[in-house]
Write an enzyme that holds these catalytic residues in place. Structure first.
Site, PDB file in Angstrom:
ATOM      1  N   CYS A  10       0.897  -1.086   0.066  1.00  0.00           N
ATOM      2  CA  CYS A  10      -0.037  -0.100   0.124  1.00  0.00           C
ATOM      3  C   CYS A  10       1.154   1.160  -0.128  1.00  0.00           C
ATOM      4  O   CYS A  10       2.122   1.144   0.029  1.00  0.00           O
ATOM      5  CB  CYS A  10      -1.183   0.021   1.104  1.00  0.00           C
ATOM      6  N   CYS A  84      -2.201   1.381  -4.263  1.00  0.00           N
ATOM      7  CA  CYS A  84      -1.178   2.054  -4.687  1.00  0.00           C
ATOM      8  C   CYS A  84      -1.030   2.127  -6.192  1.00  0.00           C
ATOM      9  O   CYS A  84      -0.147   2.799  -6.621  1.00  0.00           O
ATOM     10  CB  CYS A  84       0.330   1.399  -4.204  1.00  0.00           C
ATOM     11  N   CYS A  88       3.238  -0.325  -8.398  1.00  0.00           N
ATOM     12  CA  CYS A  88       4.006  -1.329  -8.171  1.00  0.00           C
ATOM     13  C   CYS A  88       4.357  -1.976  -9.485  1.00  0.00           C
ATOM     14  O   CYS A  88       3.596  -2.172 -10.639  1.00  0.00           O
ATOM     15  CB  CYS A  88       2.683  -2.202  -7.677  1.00  0.00           C
TER      16      CYS A  88
END
Length: 134
Positions: A10, A84, A88
């Protein structure tokens, strides 16, 4: 079969991902390698998340938010993101899941408990998928 590695990501690695990692460690023990990280880690774990997990008998007070690295993603079998977005890195052959969960940042314990409980439900499902009873 080697034990699976799960990475929870996160933004701040201070609430949702720490609670998820705590539950997975608690429920799977040493049968799963558990990692967590954030794209912009906070200075410390959210104290309300720590309190909510303590109510479940799980201590995450000593955890520290960590920066997300490409190595962490590369070594993981399952990457679970929690808000997020595109930060990522994506690698083919990995199992990716995006868990849409409210952010506990700035919330009181009454608001964090339902988030915690939803994380537990999802972790229980994940454990059943990763560690089927033979």
């Amino acid at each position: 079969m080697s034990k699976p590695t799960v990475l929870f990501v996160c933004i701040h690695n201070a609430g949702r991902s720490q609670m998820a990692a705590g539950y997975l460690r608690h429920l799977a023990g040493d049968r799963v390698e558990v990692l967590s990280a954030g794209s912009t880690p906070a200075a410390s774990v959210n104290p309300v998340a720590v309190q909510a997990m303590a109510e479940e008998g799980i201590d995450i007070a000593a955890e520290q938010p960590k920066i997300l690295t490409t190595e962490a993603v590369q070594t993981s079998d399952v990457v679970i993101t929690m808000g997020c977005g595109d930060t990522c890195p994506f690698y083919p052959g990995k199992r990716y899941e995006d868990w849409v969960l409210d952010d506990p940042a700035g919330q009181g314990i009454e608001a964090v408990r339902p988030i915690r409980d939803e994380i537990r439900r999802r972790i229980e499902t994940l454990v059943a998928e990763l560690l089927p009873v033979g």
